[in-house]
Design an enzyme around this catalytic site. Structure first.
Site, mmCIF file in Angstrom:
data_model
loop_
_atom_site.group_PDB
_atom_site.id
_atom_site.type_symbol
_atom_site.label_atom_id
_atom_site.label_comp_id
_atom_site.label_asym_id
_atom_site.label_seq_id
_atom_site.Cartn_x
_atom_site.Cartn_y
_atom_site.Cartn_z
ATOM 1 N N LEU A 30 64.686 63.062 103.376
ATOM 2 C CA LEU A 30 64.509 62.471 102.041
ATOM 3 C C LEU A 30 64.634 63.595 101.018
ATOM 4 O O LEU A 30 64.017 64.653 101.186
ATOM 5 C CB LEU A 30 63.114 61.835 101.915
ATOM 6 C CG LEU A 30 62.733 61.314 100.522
ATOM 7 C CD1 LEU A 30 63.496 60.025 100.188
ATOM 8 C CD2 LEU A 30 61.227 61.043 100.416
ATOM 9 N N ASP A 56 53.932 56.234 85.216
ATOM 10 C CA ASP A 56 53.146 56.097 83.981
ATOM 11 C C ASP A 56 51.791 55.444 84.261
ATOM 12 O O ASP A 56 51.667 54.625 85.172
ATOM 13 C CB ASP A 56 53.956 55.255 82.984
ATOM 14 C CG ASP A 56 53.474 55.435 81.559
ATOM 15 O OD1 ASP A 56 52.641 56.326 81.319
ATOM 16 O OD2 ASP A 56 53.925 54.674 80.694
ATOM 17 N N HIS A 106 45.810 62.293 86.567
ATOM 18 C CA HIS A 106 46.983 63.010 87.091
ATOM 19 C C HIS A 106 46.749 63.429 88.551
ATOM 20 O O HIS A 106 47.671 63.402 89.362
ATOM 21 C CB HIS A 106 47.288 64.237 86.221
ATOM 22 C CG HIS A 106 47.718 63.885 84.822
ATOM 23 N ND1 HIS A 106 48.617 62.882 84.554
ATOM 24 C CD2 HIS A 106 47.363 64.401 83.610
ATOM 25 C CE1 HIS A 106 48.802 62.795 83.233
ATOM 26 N NE2 HIS A 106 48.045 63.702 82.652
HETATM 27 C C1 FPP Z 1 52.271 59.591 82.598
HETATM 28 O O1 FPP Z 1 50.995 59.010 82.524
HETATM 29 C C2 FPP Z 1 52.272 60.626 83.606
HETATM 30 C C3 FPP Z 1 52.584 61.925 83.397
HETATM 31 C C4 FPP Z 1 52.977 62.469 82.086
HETATM 32 C C5 FPP Z 1 52.503 62.916 84.475
HETATM 33 C C6 FPP Z 1 52.896 62.420 85.828
HETATM 34 C C7 FPP Z 1 52.421 63.376 86.835
HETATM 35 C C8 FPP Z 1 51.932 63.075 88.052
HETATM 36 C C9 FPP Z 1 51.820 61.724 88.598
HETATM 37 C C10 FPP Z 1 51.476 64.161 88.919
HETATM 38 C C11 FPP Z 1 52.539 64.558 89.901
HETATM 39 C C12 FPP Z 1 53.149 65.751 89.381
HETATM 40 C C13 FPP Z 1 53.909 66.619 90.073
HETATM 41 C C14 FPP Z 1 54.252 67.868 89.422
HETATM 42 C C15 FPP Z 1 54.421 66.420 91.427
HETATM 43 P P1 FPP Z 1 50.197 59.105 81.165
HETATM 44 O O2 FPP Z 1 49.339 60.310 81.209
HETATM 45 O O3 FPP Z 1 51.136 59.058 80.005
HETATM 46 O O4 FPP Z 1 49.325 57.812 81.236
HETATM 47 P P2 FPP Z 1 48.874 56.894 80.016
HETATM 48 O O5 FPP Z 1 50.139 56.301 79.443
HETATM 49 O O6 FPP Z 1 48.005 55.868 80.681
HETATM 50 O O7 FPP Z 1 48.137 57.759 79.062
#
Ligand code: FPP
Length: 248
Positions: free
Chosen positions: A137, A26, A43
């Site tokens: 892994l 997150d 992302h």
């Molecule tokens: C939450 O942060 C994150 C996500 C919904 C996406 C997580 C994805 C990645 C880290 C990319 C890796 C992906 C793959 C397919 C391997 P948020 O956007 O909710 O952050 P915020 O709470 O600060 O808005």
């Protein structure tokens, strides 16, 4: 990950290593916002960080890493963001699969692929097939995954298989979940400080140890992972029992 030679860690060995670590990655959006960048840049940075964390898991002896990349609720995000996350998954497979496979990583998926573009579904299936015999892994990608959806899916399949009520046990339910065959997560990490489970591994996490830190996911580096594992090593896991039973 560049070479498959054994990684020498400068850290002392941990007294206890979680076999299965699961992460709610997150804080990508806030990371980007703080830099005046679009959420998609967060992302992208989060994806780059994933490489570091995968390396860290290998270095510290974790056997299974489950990552929450896209939840069943994430369809409610703006269309461009959903598409960006789809592109990221595709990019990870296109650009990283060779190296991950060479490093001995086994890729798996939990969730439902049906709603994804057909080409992406094919790529995911191919990645799973290509890496299925790797043992260094397991990286389990939760994509279009929701814990409640998983339980609904399991119940439907149990009924469809005509299993009588008296034969329904925890073991049987486990065998119908997307995680069938994998041990429950020992440690669930959530970055960015939110104190929520967000529909992630709600059955499997019944006795997981939780670790929440304020670091945003793109900044959750190897040292942060190490810190989480050290916290875990100090936890007393009682699984609902007591540590020193009464002698009486
Ligand atoms: C939450 O942060 C994150 C996500 C919904 C996406 C997580 C994805 C990645 C880290 C990319 C890796 C992906 C793959 C397919 C391997 P948020 O956007 O909710 O952050 P915020 O709470 O600060 O808005």
């Amino acid at each position: 990950m560049s070479t498959k030679t054994e990684m020498i860690s400068e850290y002392p060995p941990l007294t206890r290593v979680p076999r299965h670590v699961a992460i709610i990655m997150d804080g990508n959006g806030r990371w980007a916002q703080r830099r005046g960048l679009p959420r998609s840049a967060g992302h992208e940075a989060g994806t780059e960080n994933l490489r570091r964390v995968i390396r860290g898991c290998v270095e510290f002896g974790v056997e299974i890493l489950t990552i929450y990349a896209f939840s069943t609720e994430n369809w409610g995000r703006p269309r461009w963001e959903v598409q960006a996350l789809m592109r990221i998954l595709e990019g990870v497979i296109d650009k990283e699969l060779g190296e991950l496979a060479a490093e001995g990583v086994q890729l798996r998926h939990i969730g439902v692929l049906d709603r994804l573009p057909g080409k992406l579904q094919d790529k995911v299936h191919r990645a799973i097939e290509l890496t299925k015999n790797n043992t260094r892994l397991i990286v389990n990608i939760a994509f279009n995954y929701g814990g409640r959806d998983e339980i609904v899916h399991a119940v439907q399949a149990i009924i469809r298989d005509g299993i009588p009520a008296e034969e329904i046990t925890e073991t049987l339910i486990n065998s119908y979940l997307y995680t069938a065959g994998l041990p429950d997560p020992d440690l669930i990490i959530r970055t960015s400080g939110e104190l929520r489970v967000s529909n992630f591994l709600i059955w499997q996490g019944a006795y997981a140890e939780y670790y929440v830190c304020s670091t945003l996911w793109p900044d959750f580096d190897r040292d942060e992972l190490r810190k989480a594992l050290e916290h875990y090593a100090r936890r007393e896991r009682r699984f609902g029992k007591v540590s020193t039973p009464d002698l009486a």
